[in-house]
Design an enzyme around this catalytic site. Structure first.
Site, PDB file in Angstrom:
ATOM      1  N   LYS A 106      -5.443  -2.394   9.152  1.00  0.00           N
ATOM      2  CA  LYS A 106      -5.981  -1.031   9.278  1.00  0.00           C
ATOM      3  C   LYS A 106      -6.426  -0.741  10.714  1.00  0.00           C
ATOM      4  O   LYS A 106      -6.273   0.383  11.198  1.00  0.00           O
ATOM      5  CB  LYS A 106      -7.139  -0.838   8.303  1.00  0.00           C
ATOM      6  CG  LYS A 106      -6.714  -0.837   6.835  1.00  0.00           C
ATOM      7  CD  LYS A 106      -5.805   0.344   6.524  1.00  0.00           C
ATOM      8  CE  LYS A 106      -5.545   0.493   5.034  1.00  0.00           C
ATOM      9  NZ  LYS A 106      -4.730   1.656   4.708  1.00  0.00           N
ATOM     10  N   TYR A 145      -6.459  -7.095   5.591  1.00  0.00           N
ATOM     11  CA  TYR A 145      -6.574  -5.641   5.408  1.00  0.00           C
ATOM     12  C   TYR A 145      -7.223  -5.021   6.645  1.00  0.00           C
ATOM     13  O   TYR A 145      -6.729  -4.026   7.197  1.00  0.00           O
ATOM     14  CB  TYR A 145      -7.417  -5.380   4.162  1.00  0.00           C
ATOM     15  CG  TYR A 145      -7.607  -3.932   3.792  1.00  0.00           C
ATOM     16  CD1 TYR A 145      -6.637  -3.237   3.092  1.00  0.00           C
ATOM     17  CD2 TYR A 145      -8.778  -3.256   4.127  1.00  0.00           C
ATOM     18  CE1 TYR A 145      -6.823  -1.906   2.729  1.00  0.00           C
ATOM     19  CE2 TYR A 145      -8.978  -1.936   3.784  1.00  0.00           C
ATOM     20  CZ  TYR A 145      -7.993  -1.262   3.081  1.00  0.00           C
ATOM     21  OH  TYR A 145      -8.182   0.052   2.727  1.00  0.00           O
ATOM     22  N   ASP A 171       6.338   7.900  -2.983  1.00  0.00           N
ATOM     23  CA  ASP A 171       5.617   6.709  -3.448  1.00  0.00           C
ATOM     24  C   ASP A 171       6.648   5.794  -4.084  1.00  0.00           C
ATOM     25  O   ASP A 171       7.731   6.257  -4.455  1.00  0.00           O
ATOM     26  CB  ASP A 171       4.548   7.120  -4.499  1.00  0.00           C
ATOM     27  CG  ASP A 171       3.405   6.112  -4.624  1.00  0.00           C
ATOM     28  OD1 ASP A 171       3.680   4.950  -4.980  1.00  0.00           O
ATOM     29  OD2 ASP A 171       2.248   6.481  -4.374  1.00  0.00           O
ATOM     30  N   ASN A 205      -0.764   7.984   3.109  1.00  0.00           N
ATOM     31  CA  ASN A 205      -1.832   7.345   2.315  1.00  0.00           C
ATOM     32  C   ASN A 205      -1.398   6.057   1.637  1.00  0.00           C
ATOM     33  O   ASN A 205      -2.248   5.354   1.071  1.00  0.00           O
ATOM     34  CB  ASN A 205      -2.299   8.310   1.217  1.00  0.00           C
ATOM     35  CG  ASN A 205      -2.498   9.710   1.756  1.00  0.00           C
ATOM     36  OD1 ASN A 205      -3.447   9.969   2.469  1.00  0.00           O
ATOM     37  ND2 ASN A 205      -1.572  10.613   1.449  1.00  0.00           N
ATOM     38  N   ASP A 252       9.533   3.392  -0.606  1.00  0.00           N
ATOM     39  CA  ASP A 252       8.724   2.232  -0.229  1.00  0.00           C
ATOM     40  C   ASP A 252       8.544   2.317   1.282  1.00  0.00           C
ATOM     41  O   ASP A 252       9.533   2.230   2.038  1.00  0.00           O
ATOM     42  CB  ASP A 252       9.457   0.947  -0.631  1.00  0.00           C
ATOM     43  CG  ASP A 252       8.629  -0.295  -0.341  1.00  0.00           C
ATOM     44  OD1 ASP A 252       7.751  -0.239   0.558  1.00  0.00           O
ATOM     45  OD2 ASP A 252       8.861  -1.321  -0.990  1.00  0.00           O
ATOM     46  N   VAL A 253       7.309   2.478   1.739  1.00  0.00           N
ATOM     47  CA  VAL A 253       7.110   2.713   3.172  1.00  0.00           C
ATOM     48  C   VAL A 253       7.451   1.492   4.032  1.00  0.00           C
ATOM     49  O   VAL A 253       7.545   1.609   5.260  1.00  0.00           O
ATOM     50  CB  VAL A 253       5.675   3.220   3.493  1.00  0.00           C
ATOM     51  CG1 VAL A 253       5.430   4.590   2.890  1.00  0.00           C
ATOM     52  CG2 VAL A 253       4.612   2.208   3.082  1.00  0.00           C
TER      53      VAL A 253
HETATM   54  N1  LIG Z   1     -10.092   3.196  -2.293  1.00  0.00           N
HETATM   55  C1  LIG Z   1     -10.758   2.748  -1.264  1.00  0.00           C
HETATM   56  O1  LIG Z   1     -11.893   2.265  -1.405  1.00  0.00           O
HETATM   57  C2  LIG Z   1     -10.172   2.866   0.114  1.00  0.00           C
HETATM   58  C3  LIG Z   1     -11.030   2.817   1.214  1.00  0.00           C
HETATM   59  C4  LIG Z   1     -10.512   2.947   2.493  1.00  0.00           C
HETATM   60  C5  LIG Z   1      -9.166   3.147   2.667  1.00  0.00           C
HETATM   61  N2  LIG Z   1      -8.341   3.184   1.589  1.00  0.00           N
HETATM   62  C6  LIG Z   1      -6.913   3.425   1.844  1.00  0.00           C
HETATM   63  O2  LIG Z   1      -6.558   4.659   1.254  1.00  0.00           O
HETATM   64  C7  LIG Z   1      -5.156   4.675   0.997  1.00  0.00           C
HETATM   65  C8  LIG Z   1      -4.914   5.173  -0.406  1.00  0.00           C
HETATM   66  O3  LIG Z   1      -5.380   4.197  -1.326  1.00  0.00           O
HETATM   67  P1  LIG Z   1      -6.126   4.549  -2.684  1.00  0.00           P
HETATM   68  O4  LIG Z   1      -7.492   4.006  -2.563  1.00  0.00           O
HETATM   69  O5  LIG Z   1      -5.928   5.970  -2.997  1.00  0.00           O
HETATM   70  O6  LIG Z   1      -5.378   3.559  -3.675  1.00  0.00           O
HETATM   71  P2  LIG Z   1      -4.326   3.788  -4.836  1.00  0.00           P
HETATM   72  O7  LIG Z   1      -3.870   2.426  -5.203  1.00  0.00           O
HETATM   73  O8  LIG Z   1      -4.904   4.643  -5.906  1.00  0.00           O
HETATM   74  O9  LIG Z   1      -3.139   4.577  -4.122  1.00  0.00           O
HETATM   75  C9  LIG Z   1      -2.274   3.950  -3.214  1.00  0.00           C
HETATM   76  C10 LIG Z   1      -0.874   4.478  -3.448  1.00  0.00           C
HETATM   77  O10 LIG Z   1       0.003   3.872  -2.477  1.00  0.00           O
HETATM   78  C11 LIG Z   1       1.188   3.503  -3.140  1.00  0.00           C
HETATM   79  N3  LIG Z   1       1.832   2.421  -2.404  1.00  0.00           N
HETATM   80  C12 LIG Z   1       1.394   1.159  -2.209  1.00  0.00           C
HETATM   81  N4  LIG Z   1       2.286   0.467  -1.492  1.00  0.00           N
HETATM   82  C13 LIG Z   1       3.319   1.314  -1.240  1.00  0.00           C
HETATM   83  C14 LIG Z   1       4.538   1.180  -0.554  1.00  0.00           C
HETATM   84  N5  LIG Z   1       4.914   0.013   0.020  1.00  0.00           N
HETATM   85  N6  LIG Z   1       5.343   2.254  -0.453  1.00  0.00           N
HETATM   86  C15 LIG Z   1       4.997   3.429  -1.041  1.00  0.00           C
HETATM   87  N7  LIG Z   1       3.873   3.603  -1.735  1.00  0.00           N
HETATM   88  C16 LIG Z   1       3.036   2.555  -1.822  1.00  0.00           C
HETATM   89  C17 LIG Z   1       0.758   3.073  -4.538  1.00  0.00           C
HETATM   90  O11 LIG Z   1       1.836   3.101  -5.458  1.00  0.00           O
HETATM   91  C18 LIG Z   1      -0.323   4.098  -4.844  1.00  0.00           C
HETATM   92  O12 LIG Z   1       0.230   5.240  -5.477  1.00  0.00           O
HETATM   93  C19 LIG Z   1      -4.677   3.237   1.245  1.00  0.00           C
HETATM   94  O13 LIG Z   1      -4.076   3.171   2.512  1.00  0.00           O
HETATM   95  C20 LIG Z   1      -5.958   2.440   1.233  1.00  0.00           C
HETATM   96  O14 LIG Z   1      -5.861   1.267   2.001  1.00  0.00           O
HETATM   97  C21 LIG Z   1      -8.807   3.038   0.320  1.00  0.00           C
END
Ligand SMILES: NC(=O)c1ccc[n+]([C@@H]2O[C@H](COP(=O)([O-])OP(=O)(O)OC[C@H]3O[C@@H](n4cnc5c(N)ncnc54)[C@H](O)[C@@H]3O)[C@@H](O)[C@H]2O)c1
Length: 263
Positions: free
Chosen positions: A164, A160, A38, A93, A66-67
């Site tokens: 996705k 977004y 992360d 994720n 950083d991805v």
């Molecule tokens: N929470 C929701 O409602 C939801 C719904 C559908 C999909 N998602 C997807 O689930 C995944 C996880 O998100 P979450 O909801 O757990 O949110 P979150 O913000 O709690 O976790 C996301 C993590 O990704 C990390 N991150 C962001 N950009 C980054 C980068 N460039 N390089 C490395 N790390 C990076 C952040 O630091 C964080 O730790 C995401 O892809 C999000 O789009 C979330």
């Protein structure tokens, strides 16, 4: 349950928070060894401490990654192989929200950042993984968290949603190209989950999460299950897809949204 992932060695991106963190801990509980990747170093330190307290200190290492950087993704895979001697599960994720921007209001910077993190980031970590899996003849599972927004535009902003949907298409290409080598790839498409991704996003404080920006609003109370999910409700699907239990799953797009798409 325990030991469903014995022998699995995973890179978990986005592991500092939300679903990535829940999946990292679930993988550890099921016997996997993990590299937690992360760009949020503080979050990684907190995860490592939690894992340590649970007795998993020898099964976790962390890396600032950083991805959007292919070099960072290569380094995460290299660390995994260096530390554990192999690598066979990707749980991807890392992702960001887009403030629910309409197409008509789209700022170039928002579009470009969404594509960079949510689509190119997926490609970067997938490519780094395949560069290890293929020459080393590793039977592997790649689990990509995308979103139900990829199939239901009402649940995400335009950038977004597009990023996705692209990530789901990427998953299909990976599954098609690499299934013959024993490398499976599947997408988990969650609906709204209570995580940090919503922090800082302009939103109806009452909790509306279905396309606030267009006025197509639905309060959680109107959804089939009448609530959002918690990360621990998504993690078991990532365990299933990362383990051999899902040995015939390839190229699936699995929606796990409590029925919000019914609305
Ligand atoms: N929470 C929701 O409602 C939801 C719904 C559908 C999909 N998602 C997807 O689930 C995944 C996880 O998100 P979450 O909801 O757990 O949110 P979150 O913000 O709690 O976790 C996301 C993590 O990704 C990390 N991150 C962001 N950009 C980054 C980068 N460039 N390089 C490395 N790390 C990076 C952040 O630091 C964080 O730790 C995401 O892809 C999000 O789009 C979330």
């Amino acid at each position: 349950m325990a030991d469903r992932m014995l022998g699995k060695v995973a890179v978990v991106t986005g592991a500092a928070s939300g679903m990535g963190k829940a999946i990292a801990l679930a993988y550890l509980r099921e016997g996997a060894k993990i590299v937690a990747a992360d760009f949020n170093v503080e979050g990684l330190e907190a995860l490592e401490k939690e894992a340590d307290e649970l007795g998993f200190a020898d099964s976790i290492c962390t890396i600032k990654c950083d991805v959007t950087s292919s070099a960072d993704c290569d380094a995460a895979v290299a660390l995994c192989v260096e530390k554990y001697g192999t690598y066979n599960v990707l749980s991807h994720n890392a992702g960001i929200g887009d403030n629910w921007k309409l197409v008509v209001d789209m700022e170039d910077s928002i579009w470009e950042r969404q594509i960079a993190v949510n689509l190119t980031g997926s490609m970067n970590i997938a490519r780094s993984s395949l560069k290890y899996f293929l020459p080393n003849e590793i039977k592997a599972s790649m689990v990509m968290i995308t979103s139900n927004a990829a199939v239901e535009s009402s649940t995400g902003g335009a950038a977004y949603t597009a990023a996705k949907a692209g990530a789901n298409a990427l998953m299909k290409s990976i599954a098609f190209e690499n299934g013959r080598y024993g490398i499976r790839c599947n997408s988990i498409c969650p609906g709204p989950v209570s995580t940090n991704i919503h922090v800082g996003i302009e939103r109806d404080p009452a909790g509306t999460a279905v396309h606030y920006a267009t006025g197509y609003n639905k309060h959680y109370a109107e959804w089939a299950l009448k609530r959002v999910a918690f990360p621990d409700e998504i993690a078991p699907l990532a365990v299933y897809l990362g383990s051999d239990e899902s040995s015939f799953m390839n190229s699936a797009t699995i929606i796990i949204d409590g029925g919000v798409c019914l609305g």
